[in-house]
Design a protein around this motif. Sequence first.
Motif: not given
Lengths: 175, 538
Positions: A19, A26-27, A60, A63-64
Amino acid sequence: MQKRVFQLLADNTSGVLSRISGLFSRRGYNIESITAGVTADPRFSRVTIVTYGDDEILEQIEKQVGKLVDVRNIRELKPEESVYRELALIKVKADPQQRQGIIAVADIFRANIVDVSKDSLIIELTGNQAKIEAFINLLEGYEILELARTGIAGLGRGMDNVTHLESENAVCVNA
Amino acid sequence: MIGADAIIKCLEEEGVKYVFGYPGVAICPFYNSILQSEIQTILIRTEQNAAHAASGMARITGKPGVCAVTSGPGATNVITGIATAFADSIPLVCITGQVHTELLGSDSFQEADITGAVESFVKYSYLVKNVGDIPRIFREAFHIANTGRRGPVLIDIPIDIQNAPVSRFQYPEEVSMRTYKPTVKGHAVQIKKVIKELEKAKRPIICVGGGVLLSEARDDLRGFVEKYRIPVVSTMMGISVMPTEHPLYFGMVGNHGKACANRAMNESDLLIMAGARVADRAVSQPDLITRNKVLVHIDVDPAEIGKNAGPTIPLVGDVKHIFQDFAREEFACEHEEWIRTLEEYRQTLVARRNPNPAYVDPAAFITRLSEKMTSDAVYVADVGQNQIWSCGYHIVKEGRFLTSGGMGTMGYSIPAAMGAKLADKSRQVIAVCGDGSFQMSMMELATMRQYDIPVKIIVLKNGYLGMVREYQHYTYRDNYSVVDLSGSPMLDKIAAAYDMQYQLLENMDRAEAVLDAFLKEDTSVLLECLIDPMDLVK
């Protein structure tokens, strides 16, 4: 672009590493290295991720990753407040004449010879990334047959960010 | 008691009334156990629509919608529905059957790694490995789906786990998750800062998104803006936070939005984004909304704040909590001049259309339709030109406007409308789609007949995939490629085949009478409107 080391504490569920790494791919975030292992409390895994990007991307990422349901917390391991270590195993071609020279270099770096064969050696070296790179550079005159690096694991220094998990008697470092 | 019975008990504990799905061997224990329950099952005609129907239900009830499908192709078919819900933060609990635990990973019949496949579209997923984990997993799944930023959760359950004996069932009263604790309460210091900015602002505006509806903050927000007379615009997902004709509401922003709404946002000196993502369709140039103004971004998901635009004041929390906190502050502000300016923009910046009188003018038709709809009606727009016309011309009174905003999934409207209708049968529910999107979901007419779900359907027929045709018109100078829908079925015969009422509207002449007949009774009717094939949304 700057490099940043994040440390995170995650529930030790099946698939947690996929995960986390899946989120990076993917980002479109970069991973330089990722290491994971169970903590003193087997319910948790500690993951150290070395990544790079500009400030917005790094924000990011924090945070992600922090948003993932399995991730208890994420924090930056700042170089001046942390200890980083990486382990490298280096298999070097070494005939009997070369052997002593290699061992001498390894000694300077406090590396260990963990395997010797007729014409090769395996050297184990632990240290920060700069030390490992310096050592590899010094082996230039020899032939490196195989190299395995773990990527870095890290911990913050001191007691500042250590949290005692309430219900269980385990101690985990986190933000 | 077996695992499947335990699953049903969990759903009962969560107050689930409907399960949308499609059986197969791997989910058969579940569908056998559900016969003993009062939970109603709805056999959808393709799995994607099970998730859409659950989404429509969730958006009306405010609780997670539930769907249950089989392993392999059943599970992979549902992915688009899950991704659609994920993009719009709709709470779903999606149950997938899975092959026997011992066969996992062996490429056995109807096996698909669904937890792996949906990883990037779910808020969380579970693969159940012990039957004893079922109560905890379901309790957590419903909690995760409907707290923080809402979203779909998938639970994959191998058939042997569904059949395994359960000695004792106890549904956990509380969720104890060490790692999942969303922030719902806004930071007091940040709230004070926002109030200070509101006091200072000469040209404030609030842009509302779907988050306002998801957190059920509509009344709180409306009360606040009415008290302090703050103008409001919305994103597509924020339509129906404010009644369309509210004096403080200036329409939808974005490249398909109203000119006055975009101008209002750009000229404001204080912009409060509330439960909106600042996504590309609403804000194509994020730097414009940070320049020369104070940007406040309120979102329950901290990762959304600063992702597309760096706010002056970030405020993490649930919109409802935050507006309740705002309401407790006492302050004064005055911007009547700004409202007058916006009112002037509203009157002058009107999009002019030149409708072809030989066809139904979608703009006039949708306006007239919404005037005649009941006050609390649910309008479900599909994707394509019909969506943009719906956004532009549907007049929301006290009802809801549902559409697939983030993913833009064609075929969403009919199944979502079915879910909405089942959620509240007292409300009028109308699905508006194009002839392309209708054909993506027309198999669900059977579901509507089977369970007597009186959804009204309007097909705006232009014989093209209109939105793509319009894009090809502008971008490729009318070099149309693969947008011609010749070969479409005759809709009167389709309606007859499903034993449904059918009406045809060829132009605006008979619009009044046809609409009255269409809306008169609470039955499903298929209304076909012929639209000029060359009509444009821009």
